[in-house]
Motif scaffolding. Sequence first.
Motif, PDB file in Angstrom:
ATOM      1  N   THR A  85       0.611  -7.147  -2.046  1.00 35.30           N
ATOM      2  CA  THR A  85       0.009  -7.898  -2.989  1.00 35.30           C
ATOM      3  C   THR A  85       0.864  -8.391  -4.084  1.00 35.30           C
ATOM      4  O   THR A  85       1.710  -7.630  -4.647  1.00 35.30           O
ATOM      5  CB  THR A  85      -1.437  -7.249  -3.563  1.00 35.30           C
ATOM      6  OG1 THR A  85      -1.914  -6.721  -2.666  1.00 35.30           O
ATOM      7  CG2 THR A  85      -1.970  -8.015  -4.612  1.00 35.30           C
ATOM      8  N   GLN A 132      -2.881 -11.649  -2.051  1.00 34.20           N
ATOM      9  CA  GLN A 132      -2.336 -10.818  -0.988  1.00 34.20           C
ATOM     10  C   GLN A 132      -1.448 -11.815  -0.184  1.00 34.20           C
ATOM     11  O   GLN A 132      -1.838 -13.040   0.441  1.00 34.20           O
ATOM     12  CB  GLN A 132      -3.716 -10.483  -0.060  1.00 34.20           C
ATOM     13  CG  GLN A 132      -3.008  -9.590   1.045  1.00 34.20           C
ATOM     14  CD  GLN A 132      -2.521  -8.300   0.927  1.00 34.20           C
ATOM     15  OE1 GLN A 132      -2.586  -7.661  -0.139  1.00 34.20           O
ATOM     16  NE2 GLN A 132      -1.648  -7.951   1.676  1.00 34.20           N
ATOM     17  N   PRO A 182       0.708  -1.312  -0.110  1.00 32.57           N
ATOM     18  CA  PRO A 182       0.055   0.173  -0.084  1.00 32.57           C
ATOM     19  C   PRO A 182       0.822   1.175   0.031  1.00 32.57           C
ATOM     20  O   PRO A 182       1.814   1.469   0.754  1.00 32.57           O
ATOM     21  CB  PRO A 182      -0.788  -0.110   1.478  1.00 32.57           C
ATOM     22  CG  PRO A 182      -0.928  -1.627   1.445  1.00 32.57           C
ATOM     23  CD  PRO A 182       0.486  -2.160   0.931  1.00 32.57           C
ATOM     24  N   GLY A 183       0.700   2.250  -0.816  1.00 28.43           N
ATOM     25  CA  GLY A 183       1.160   3.529  -1.150  1.00 28.43           C
ATOM     26  C   GLY A 183       2.473   3.323  -1.740  1.00 28.43           C
ATOM     27  O   GLY A 183       3.349   4.252  -1.682  1.00 28.43           O
TER      28      GLY A 183
END
Length: 124
Positions: free
Chosen positions: A93, A119, A41-42
């Motif tokens: 992921t 994931q 994420p990010g």
Amino acid sequence: QVPLVESGGGLVQAGGSLRLSCSVSEGTVNSYAMGWFRQAPGKEREFVAGLRWSIPSTYYADSVKGRFTISRGNAKNTAYLQMNSLKPEDTATYYCAARPGGRVPSNEYDYDYWGQGTQVTVSS
């Protein structure tokens, strides 16, 4: 089209292991290169490992060398990513990708076909 399907993700404690699978549901990968990428994420998607299918040669990101192993399976058109000594920073992921030819680039834009992602979460 080279449909790719990943499986094997999940939740594991730090220090544990997971094995991801990438199955090619149609066609042949004999002349292809396969890669595993991950995206946290990010963060941008990053290269993890790659495999030249016809003459098995493997390539790894420095962050996973010695811990992850990419391989061809005995099952037709299946590649694996064995992940050992997992760390919380491996949480992401994970995607498998394929491209025709023998070159195994680390740039995601050089790959033509992608799976849907699986994931992997590593708890501390």
